[in-house]
Write an enzyme that holds these catalytic residues in place. Structure first.
Site, PDB file in Angstrom:
ATOM      1  N   ARG A  36      51.183 -47.064-103.260  1.00  0.00           N
ATOM      2  CA  ARG A  36      51.315 -48.309-104.008  1.00  0.00           C
ATOM      3  C   ARG A  36      50.903 -48.115-105.464  1.00  0.00           C
ATOM      4  NH1 ARG A  36      50.507 -54.307-101.402  1.00  0.00           N
ATOM      5  NH2 ARG A  36      51.942 -55.265-102.854  1.00  0.00           N
ATOM      6  N   CYS A  37      51.445 -47.068-106.021  1.00  0.00           N
ATOM      7  CA  CYS A  37      51.102 -46.753-107.408  1.00  0.00           C
ATOM      8  C   CYS A  37      52.142 -45.800-107.929  1.00  0.00           C
ATOM      9  CB  CYS A  37      49.712 -46.161-107.450  1.00  0.00           C
ATOM     10  SG  CYS A  37      49.535 -44.562-108.192  1.00  0.00           S
ATOM     11  N   GLN A  62      61.692 -44.607 -97.213  1.00  0.00           N
ATOM     12  CA  GLN A  62      61.835 -45.455 -98.393  1.00  0.00           C
ATOM     13  C   GLN A  62      62.977 -44.972 -99.293  1.00  0.00           C
ATOM     14  OE1 GLN A  62      57.021 -45.504 -98.540  1.00  0.00           O
ATOM     15  NE2 GLN A  62      57.970 -46.259-100.407  1.00  0.00           N
ATOM     16  N   GLU A 108      52.848 -52.880-107.431  1.00  0.00           N
ATOM     17  CA  GLU A 108      51.607 -52.125-107.299  1.00  0.00           C
ATOM     18  C   GLU A 108      50.524 -52.551-108.280  1.00  0.00           C
ATOM     19  OE1 GLU A 108      54.012 -48.780-107.997  1.00  0.00           O
ATOM     20  OE2 GLU A 108      53.095 -48.337-109.911  1.00  0.00           O
TER      21      GLU A 108
END
Ligand code: CDP
Length: 784
Positions: free
Chosen positions: A368-369, A221, A738
């Protein structure tokens, strides 16, 4: 956008179809495993069956005799090259391959390189390792007890305690808590979970001995940061390293760290002179990397007797596994956990976190945070419901009574964050109206009278995304800005490159929409590229919903720089002074002379064929955007559950999600983000958990027992929006990726606890498996 109002095709606010889907829905994506190079070899990894053991011998002779096997790499080989250990993102260190001790089950022990994937797997199975088991500790509380086996004997500190971090006003909070008329407290455990992306991790590493170029196709990523870290750790010149992050089948934070397999494959390529491919299988992925959460939280809230919150005190023990590999900004060892004051005006707050080593794989990825925000939001939103229960008031009323009001923004929280904008009551009232909250409460009362179990749960979360302002945010010292490079070609077509890297979020579409809006060029004429360090400008990558707040802003700023230059060219073409030109309705127009104008495409042609004397040819700009603040998206979710009394099964009957991410670039993509995020919030609430037994054996290491929701379990999501733009973002957008993962769990758990109210139980830790609920229903108000 009305039919008459001027607009550009594919501009901001339009639900255009995703450009990338043309290849994805035809099965024509280009993932790492699609990369095939001449002479390519394959890596497989021998892994430890023990969670803690001394390695007394590694015998490779049998493996080397397996037909097709060319090399076996052990920790001793890497030690000679100074690569047996590597840095983690949190300034700890992590084994690439062990030289003497393994510290978790499924840890990499040796790498086997062969001419086929099958031969590599046979070779990995033929590596013989002698282990002497050592005492195991998988519970962080036990890990900190005196006499606990010390896991990281390589460190000077002979204990499993990693760090202590605290923030806020301790004495002021203690005082406020003592004097609070009403106090509630609760222990909450947020278990270890896994991102379970569709694509596992993998790479193809290729060291070209002739050119000295090292190229790695990698499921990452953050390609640029990886290149820099590779250069620093290996000493390879950075210009000779090329990191290519092709299409990625879901990252969710799990593809931010560097895992040992990437490094072993790189060493294998250097050693053999061939490209080497390593692709994890599903069990390796579930057992060895991409883990999140594992926070043991004790929270206390103080309030006045009429329900105004006054003090928040939180003490947490974080289980990091055998190394602190959390992907946090270096100033924040517990991530942004201190967003925990949420949507409420606590005057005093104090948060402390201790971190411990255990015999588990590295945890702490920002799944996802935005760095521990999920843990924070879960805590505060559970605590608001527990407080409402104690005060015997409706949880919606308590929230509406306490919310930070819209006029208080920018609002500085007790723990030092400056929220940019918000209208929390607006979002909650909208959700209540859509779901008919009053009607549901009436229905619940009727059902309760009949002994049926129905619950309603609310979560009114505040997020913090967009890392970040480089003064406070960095990863391993590299500042967290992001970038866009935009070039307009002579025919008015655009190529734009970014430092971020989409993993399914649709950047090729939404960045094109931002540029379309800023340049007046249709989105179809704008090509977006990311993920190749040879071509893209430097950036910190995509995670923590940072792409829109950083690179999205950079797109606007680069386009505006282009507009400045283009205005002069337009003036030259229109034979007026630049002062007489304005950019209006997607064209350069002579002020007060309707009809006298030039489009960006006309200006672009002139920039290469007829540019004014003294002006450089070409039309391009680059922007490295360093945001002045984070963005603070928010939302209110309402969940309705029914519980089967006989089985303890929870069914989510309705779920309304009202989100606010400021200006919306593509409503359809945002809805997709919310749908996926809600499902990923639903999963740990009711199903997912990775557990370890006392010997450190992982339970949940396959999809047979790690219960990822399918379309069958997933409820129907109802979504709606409010729009409160960010005052500091060039187009007013906030991140959204998120929000739903963060906001959903407390709504679901609050609904279940609301349904179980008659049983006198205040809390059950997630996941709310039927057996836990059943025990409450049949065990007199006690959960397991
Ligand atoms: O960093 P990441 O891409 O995961 O998260 P994000 O910035 O929240 O964006 C997720 C997707 O939603 C991207 O395609 C964004 O462009 C899109 N988005 C949008 O259309 N409008 C917003 N206000 C925020 C995001």
């Amino acid at each position: 956008m009305s039919a008459e109002s001027p607009h550009v095709k594919g501009g901001i606010g339009q639900s255009i179809l995703r450009k990338e889907d043309a290849r994805f829905i035809r099965g024509k994506g280009n993932y790492v495993d699609d990369v095939k190079l001449p002479g390519m070899l394959y890596l497989d990894i021998t892994r430890s069956p023990y969670a803690h053991a001394k390695i007394t011998a590694i015998r490779t002779d049998k493996a080397l005799k397996v037909p097709g096997v060319l090399a076996v790499i052990t920790g001793k080989d890497l030690e000679a090259a100074g690569l047996a250990w590597m840095p983690t993102l949190m300034s700890d260190k992590q084994m690439v391959l062990p030289t003497d001790t393994v510290m978790y089950q499924a840890q990499e022990v040796a790498g086997v390189v062969a001419d086929s994937r099958y031969a590599a797997a046979d070779g990995a199975a033929a590596v013989e390792v002698d282990y002497e088991p050592l005492p195991v500790v998988t519970n962080p509380f036990k890990a900190l007890e005196p006499g606990a086996p010390v896991i990281r004997t390589d460190r000077a500190e002979k204990s499993n305690h990693i760090w202590h971090w605290e923030t806020g006003d301790k004495s002021g909070t203690d005082e406020a808590m003592t004097s609070a008329a009403v106090r509630v407290s609760q222990d909450l455990y947020i278990p270890r979970i896994h991102v379970s992306s569709m694509e596992t991790c993998g790479c193809v590493a290729h060291m070209d001995a002739v050119s000295g170029r090292f190229t790695i196709w990698m499921t990452t990523q953050a390609p640029h940061a990886i290149r820099t870290v590779y250069a620093l750790v290996t000493g390879l010149p950075e210009q000779n390293i090329r990191v290519i992050s092709p299409d990625i089948g879901g990252g969710f934070g799990g593809k931010v760290p560097v895992y040992p397999g990437y490094v072993i494959a790189s060493v294998a390529s250097i050693k053999t002179g061939h490209p080497v491919k390593w692709i994890e299988d599903r069990s390796e992925n579930l057992q060895a990397d991409s883990f999140a959460r594992d926070y043991h939280i004790h929270a206390e809230v103080g309030a006045t007797k009429d329900g105004h919150v006054s003090a928040l005190r939180v003490k947490t023990l974080a289980d990091h596994g055998y190394t602190d590999a959390a992907a946090n900004p270096s100033k924040f060892p517990a991530g942004l956990f201190h967003i925990i004051t949420g949507s409420y005006p606590f005057a005093k707050a104090f948060v402390e976190v201790d971190a411990a080593y255990t015999n588990k794989p590295p945890g702490g990825i920002a799944y996802r945070c935005s760095f521990r925000v999920t843990e924070a939001v879960y805590t505060i939103e559970r605590m608001m419901d527990i407080l409402a229960h104690k005060l015997n008031v409706d949880p919606a009323e308590l929230r509406l009574q306490n919310f930070i009001p819209p006029e208080a923004f920018p609002y500085r929280s007790a723990l030092g964050w400056t929220y940019d904008s918000g209208n929390y009551a607006g979002a909650l009232k909208k959700a209540m109206e859509i779901i008919d909250y009053a009607g549901l409460r009436r229905e619940q009362a009727e059902k309760r009278a009949k002994g049926e179990l129905m619950g309603i749960g609310i979560s009114s979360f505040t997020e913090i995304v967009g890392a970040g302002p480089s003064q406070t945010f960095d990863i391993l010292g590299i500042k967290m800005f992001d970038s866009a490079e935009v070039r307009i070609h002579p025919t008015g077509k655009v190529i734009a490159r970014f430092g971020t890297k989409s993993q399914g979020q649709g950047h090729e579409t939404t960045y094109a929409q931002i540029l379309a809006e800023e340049l007046g060029i249709p989105a179809d004429d704008i090509r977006v590229e990311e993920g190749d360090t040879d071509t893209a400008p430097y950036g910190l990558g995509t995670y923590a919903s940072r792409s829109t707040p950083t690179a999205g802003a950079a797109a606007s700023m680069a386009a505006r720089k282009i507009r400045e230059k283009a205005l002069h060219i337009a003036a030259h073409l229109l034979e007026v002074s630049p002062d007489d030109i304005e950019w209006k309705d997607y064209a350069f127009r002579v002020k007060g002379v309707p009809g006298k104008s030039k489009t960006m495409a006309e200006v672009a042609f002139a920039a290469y064929t007829n540019h004014p004397k003294g002006t450089e040819a070409g039309l391009e700009a680059t922007d490295y955007y360093d945001p002045p603040n984070m963005t603070y998206p928010f939302g209110s979710y309402i969940c309705v559950v029914d519980i089967d009394k006989e089985t303890g099964q929870v069914k989510v009957r309705r779920f309304v999600a009202v989100d606010d991410c400021g200006t919306i670039i593509n409503p359809m993509i945002v809805d997709g983000q919310i749908h996926g995020g809600l499902t990923m919030g639903f999963a740990p609430s009711l199903l997912e958990e990775i557990q370890y037994d006392e010997d450190g054996n992982v339970h949940g290491g396959t999809f047979m027992d790690y219960l990822v929701p399918t379309a069958v379990e997933t409820p129907n999501w109802e979504t709606a929006k409010t729009v409160t733009p960010s005052p500091h973002h060039p187009i007013g957008a906030k991140g959204v990726g998120e929000s739903a993962t963060v906001g959903a769990p407390p709504a679901i758990v609050n609904a279940v606890m609301d349904a179980l109210r008659p049983y006198g139980v205040e809390h059950i830790d997630i996941p709310l498996h039927p057996w836990k609920v059943w025990q409450v229903l049949h065990g007199g108000g006690k959960s397991a």
